[in-house]
Write a protein that holds these residues in place. Structure first.
Motif, PDB file in Angstrom:
ATOM      1  N   GLY A 198      44.890  86.543  21.241  1.00 51.27           N
ATOM      2  CA  GLY A 198      43.633  86.650  20.519  1.00 51.27           C
ATOM      3  C   GLY A 198      42.893  85.335  20.359  1.00 51.27           C
ATOM      4  N   THR A 199      43.416  84.261  20.920  1.00 55.23           N
ATOM      5  CA  THR A 199      42.749  82.957  20.877  1.00 55.23           C
ATOM      6  C   THR A 199      42.989  82.227  22.194  1.00 55.23           C
ATOM      7  OG1 THR A 199      42.583  80.812  19.755  1.00 55.23           O
ATOM      8  CG2 THR A 199      44.755  81.852  19.758  1.00 55.23           C
ATOM      9  N   PRO A 200      41.958  81.556  22.718  1.00 55.02           N
ATOM     10  CA  PRO A 200      42.150  80.785  23.949  1.00 55.02           C
ATOM     11  C   PRO A 200      42.694  79.379  23.701  1.00 55.02           C
ATOM     12  CG  PRO A 200      39.862  80.713  23.308  1.00 55.02           C
ATOM     13  CD  PRO A 200      40.558  81.623  22.318  1.00 55.02           C
ATOM     14  N   ASP A 201      42.796  78.974  22.441  1.00 56.55           N
ATOM     15  CA  ASP A 201      43.148  77.598  22.086  1.00 56.55           C
ATOM     16  C   ASP A 201      44.662  77.368  22.123  1.00 56.55           C
ATOM     17  OD1 ASP A 201      42.396  74.928  20.956  1.00 56.55           O
ATOM     18  OD2 ASP A 201      43.685  75.657  19.329  1.00 56.55           O
ATOM     19  N   GLY A 202      45.090  76.461  23.000  1.00 50.26           N
ATOM     20  CA  GLY A 202      46.511  76.155  23.138  1.00 50.26           C
ATOM     21  C   GLY A 202      47.142  75.639  21.856  1.00 50.26           C
ATOM     22  N   ASN A 203      46.410  74.844  21.071  1.00 55.66           N
ATOM     23  CA  ASN A 203      46.953  74.335  19.810  1.00 55.66           C
ATOM     24  C   ASN A 203      47.216  75.464  18.832  1.00 55.66           C
ATOM     25  OD1 ASN A 203      46.880  71.608  20.599  1.00 55.66           O
ATOM     26  ND2 ASN A 203      44.753  71.420  19.968  1.00 55.66           N
ATOM     27  N   THR A 204      46.302  76.415  18.773  1.00 59.98           N
ATOM     28  CA  THR A 204      46.475  77.566  17.879  1.00 59.98           C
ATOM     29  C   THR A 204      47.641  78.427  18.339  1.00 59.98           C
ATOM     30  OG1 THR A 204      44.107  77.543  17.391  1.00 59.98           O
ATOM     31  CG2 THR A 204      45.314  79.552  16.847  1.00 59.98           C
ATOM     32  N   VAL A 205      47.741  78.633  19.654  1.00 55.50           N
ATOM     33  CA  VAL A 205      48.862  79.405  20.201  1.00 55.50           C
ATOM     34  C   VAL A 205      50.178  78.726  19.842  1.00 55.50           C
ATOM     35  CG1 VAL A 205      49.977  80.234  22.313  1.00 55.50           C
ATOM     36  CG2 VAL A 205      47.489  80.406  22.063  1.00 55.50           C
ATOM     37  N   GLU A 206      50.227  77.404  19.972  1.00 52.75           N
ATOM     38  CA  GLU A 206      51.455  76.681  19.634  1.00 52.75           C
ATOM     39  C   GLU A 206      51.777  76.812  18.146  1.00 52.75           C
ATOM     40  OE1 GLU A 206      52.942  72.127  19.706  1.00 52.75           O
ATOM     41  OE2 GLU A 206      52.190  72.899  21.613  1.00 52.75           O
ATOM     42  N   GLN A 207      50.784  76.719  17.292  1.00 52.21           N
ATOM     43  CA  GLN A 207      50.997  76.888  15.853  1.00 52.21           C
ATOM     44  C   GLN A 207      51.532  78.298  15.564  1.00 52.21           C
ATOM     45  OE1 GLN A 207      47.528  76.107  13.450  1.00 52.21           O
ATOM     46  NE2 GLN A 207      48.475  76.937  11.614  1.00 52.21           N
ATOM     47  N   MET A 208      50.936  79.297  16.197  1.00 49.68           N
ATOM     48  CA  MET A 208      51.403  80.680  16.033  1.00 49.68           C
ATOM     49  C   MET A 208      52.847  80.818  16.513  1.00 49.68           C
ATOM     50  SD  MET A 208      47.910  82.577  17.379  1.00 49.68           S
ATOM     51  CE  MET A 208      48.619  84.231  17.504  1.00 49.68           C
ATOM     52  N   PHE A 209      53.173  80.134  17.605  1.00 52.74           N
ATOM     53  CA  PHE A 209      54.531  80.136  18.159  1.00 52.74           C
ATOM     54  C   PHE A 209      55.521  79.611  17.119  1.00 52.74           C
ATOM     55  CE2 PHE A 209      57.812  77.519  20.249  1.00 52.74           C
ATOM     56  CZ  PHE A 209      58.456  78.469  21.030  1.00 52.74           C
ATOM     57  N   PHE A 210      55.187  78.475  16.494  1.00 53.53           N
ATOM     58  CA  PHE A 210      56.068  77.896  15.479  1.00 53.53           C
ATOM     59  C   PHE A 210      56.170  78.767  14.240  1.00 53.53           C
ATOM     60  CE2 PHE A 210      55.314  73.713  17.675  1.00 53.53           C
ATOM     61  CZ  PHE A 210      56.630  73.550  18.074  1.00 53.53           C
ATOM     62  N   GLU A 211      55.151  79.585  13.990  1.00 49.53           N
ATOM     63  CA  GLU A 211      55.179  80.504  12.852  1.00 49.53           C
ATOM     64  C   GLU A 211      55.919  81.800  13.177  1.00 49.53           C
ATOM     65  OE1 GLU A 211      51.016  80.890  11.996  1.00 49.53           O
ATOM     66  OE2 GLU A 211      50.912  78.914  11.026  1.00 49.53           O
ATOM     67  N   GLY A 212      56.403  81.911  14.419  1.00 51.57           N
ATOM     68  CA  GLY A 212      57.197  83.067  14.808  1.00 51.57           C
ATOM     69  C   GLY A 212      56.413  84.250  15.344  1.00 51.57           C
ATOM     70  N   ASP A 213      55.143  84.066  15.677  1.00 52.31           N
ATOM     71  CA  ASP A 213      54.337  85.160  16.193  1.00 52.31           C
ATOM     72  C   ASP A 213      54.879  85.594  17.558  1.00 52.31           C
ATOM     73  OD1 ASP A 213      52.115  86.371  17.853  1.00 52.31           O
ATOM     74  OD2 ASP A 213      51.057  86.173  15.938  1.00 52.31           O
ATOM     75  N   PRO A 214      55.262  86.867  17.709  1.00 51.92           N
ATOM     76  CA  PRO A 214      55.839  87.315  18.983  1.00 51.92           C
ATOM     77  C   PRO A 214      54.854  87.252  20.151  1.00 51.92           C
ATOM     78  CG  PRO A 214      55.533  89.179  17.481  1.00 51.92           C
ATOM     79  CD  PRO A 214      55.228  87.936  16.706  1.00 51.92           C
ATOM     80  N   ARG A 215      53.553  87.422  19.898  1.00 47.61           N
ATOM     81  CA  ARG A 215      52.559  87.322  20.971  1.00 47.61           C
ATOM     82  C   ARG A 215      52.471  85.887  21.474  1.00 47.61           C
ATOM     83  NH1 ARG A 215      47.357  89.039  18.257  1.00 47.61           N
ATOM     84  NH2 ARG A 215      48.290  87.622  16.769  1.00 47.61           N
ATOM     85  N   ALA A 216      52.512  84.927  20.557  1.00 47.62           N
ATOM     86  CA  ALA A 216      52.469  83.518  20.952  1.00 47.62           C
ATOM     87  C   ALA A 216      53.749  83.122  21.683  1.00 47.62           C
ATOM     88  CB  ALA A 216      52.254  82.634  19.727  1.00 47.62           C
ATOM     89  N   LYS A 217      54.871  83.664  21.249  1.00 47.00           N
ATOM     90  CA  LYS A 217      56.137  83.393  21.937  1.00 47.00           C
ATOM     91  C   LYS A 217      56.045  83.882  23.385  1.00 47.00           C
ATOM     92  CE  LYS A 217      61.139  84.205  21.510  1.00 47.00           C
ATOM     93  NZ  LYS A 217      61.470  84.695  22.838  1.00 47.00           N
ATOM     94  N   LEU A 218      55.518  85.094  23.565  1.00 50.31           N
ATOM     95  CA  LEU A 218      55.356  85.632  24.910  1.00 50.31           C
ATOM     96  C   LEU A 218      54.407  84.762  25.734  1.00 50.31           C
ATOM     97  CD1 LEU A 218      55.761  87.876  27.042  1.00 50.31           C
ATOM     98  CD2 LEU A 218      53.839  89.088  25.955  1.00 50.31           C
ATOM     99  N   ALA A 219      53.277  84.364  25.142  1.00 52.26           N
ATOM    100  CA  ALA A 219      52.298  83.537  25.859  1.00 52.26           C
ATOM    101  C   ALA A 219      52.905  82.205  26.278  1.00 52.26           C
ATOM    102  CB  ALA A 219      51.066  83.311  24.989  1.00 52.26           C
ATOM    103  N   MET A 220      53.617  81.558  25.370  1.00 52.49           N
ATOM    104  CA  MET A 220      54.246  80.264  25.689  1.00 52.49           C
ATOM    105  C   MET A 220      55.303  80.443  26.780  1.00 52.49           C
ATOM    106  SD  MET A 220      53.003  77.705  23.807  1.00 52.49           S
ATOM    107  CE  MET A 220      54.308  76.510  23.569  1.00 52.49           C
ATOM    108  N   GLU A 221      56.098  81.501  26.663  1.00 58.63           N
ATOM    109  CA  GLU A 221      57.132  81.737  27.665  1.00 58.63           C
ATOM    110  C   GLU A 221      56.516  82.028  29.034  1.00 58.63           C
ATOM    111  OE1 GLU A 221      59.477  84.825  25.877  1.00 58.63           O
ATOM    112  OE2 GLU A 221      60.679  83.391  24.729  1.00 58.63           O
TER     113      GLU A 221
END
Length: 169
Positions: A52-75
């Motif tokens: 839901g966001t194109p911003d890599g920094n936001t995706v990384e923050q979501m990843f650290f917060e445990g968001d499963p969508r961000a985990k998938l995107a990072m992986e």
């Protein structure tokens, strides 16, 4: 990047390299037009489509917060990077240096670790250093150095324009 910016790693809004049959499926089975498919692949995919966001920094923050969508995107991003890196190693036979650059490459130690950890045994703490032009190799005995290099694309474009004007003009 290949013929267009769509090829390669997934990005903020772009899909990156995908199975070509996905395009056929979207057209034949889902009824999307060519223009709609182009819009999906160029503007509604990548991090944006996954998180839901194109911003890599936001995706990384979501990843650290445990968001499963961000985990998938990072992986997915790191998996694709490993595939490309592995293919370059296979073609070249030996790699002297791996360089991280651009937005994510310059600013995401967790991405460095996720990409290099299966290639080089390194810890997350190792990648927490300053992100100026820096050597983040495991140690000086590594055969392959890992660097973070800041970019200035606007400056590079300006220099090329100046060179063109001076030689053509």
């Amino acid at each position: 990047m290949g013929y267009t910016p769509l090829a390669g790693l997934l990005m903020g809004t772009r899909s990156g390299t995908i199975d070509p049959s996905i395009v056929l499926n979207l057209a034949q089975d889902e009824g999307y037009s060519v223009a709609e498919i182009s819009d999906i692949l160029n503007n509604k995919s990548g991090f944006s489509g996954l998180c839901g966001t194109p911003d890599g920094n936001t995706v990384e923050q979501m990843f650290f917060e445990g968001d499963p969508r961000a985990k998938l995107a990072m992986e997915m991003f790191c998996y694709q990077a490993k595939l490309f890196l592995g293919s370059y190693v296979a073609v070249l036979g030996e790699v002297d240096c791996v360089i991280f650059t651009g937005g994510i490459g310059e600013n995401s130690p967790v991405t460095h670790e996720m990409i290099c950890s299966s290639l080089y045994p390194v810890s997350h703490d190792h990648f927490s250093r300053s992100h100026a032009v820096s050597d983040i190799s495991r140690d000086t005995t590594d055969r392959t150095r890992v660097l973070v290099v800041k970019t200035d694309e606007e400056l590079a474009i300006a220099r090329e324009c100046l060179t063109f004007i001076e030689t053509e003009g």
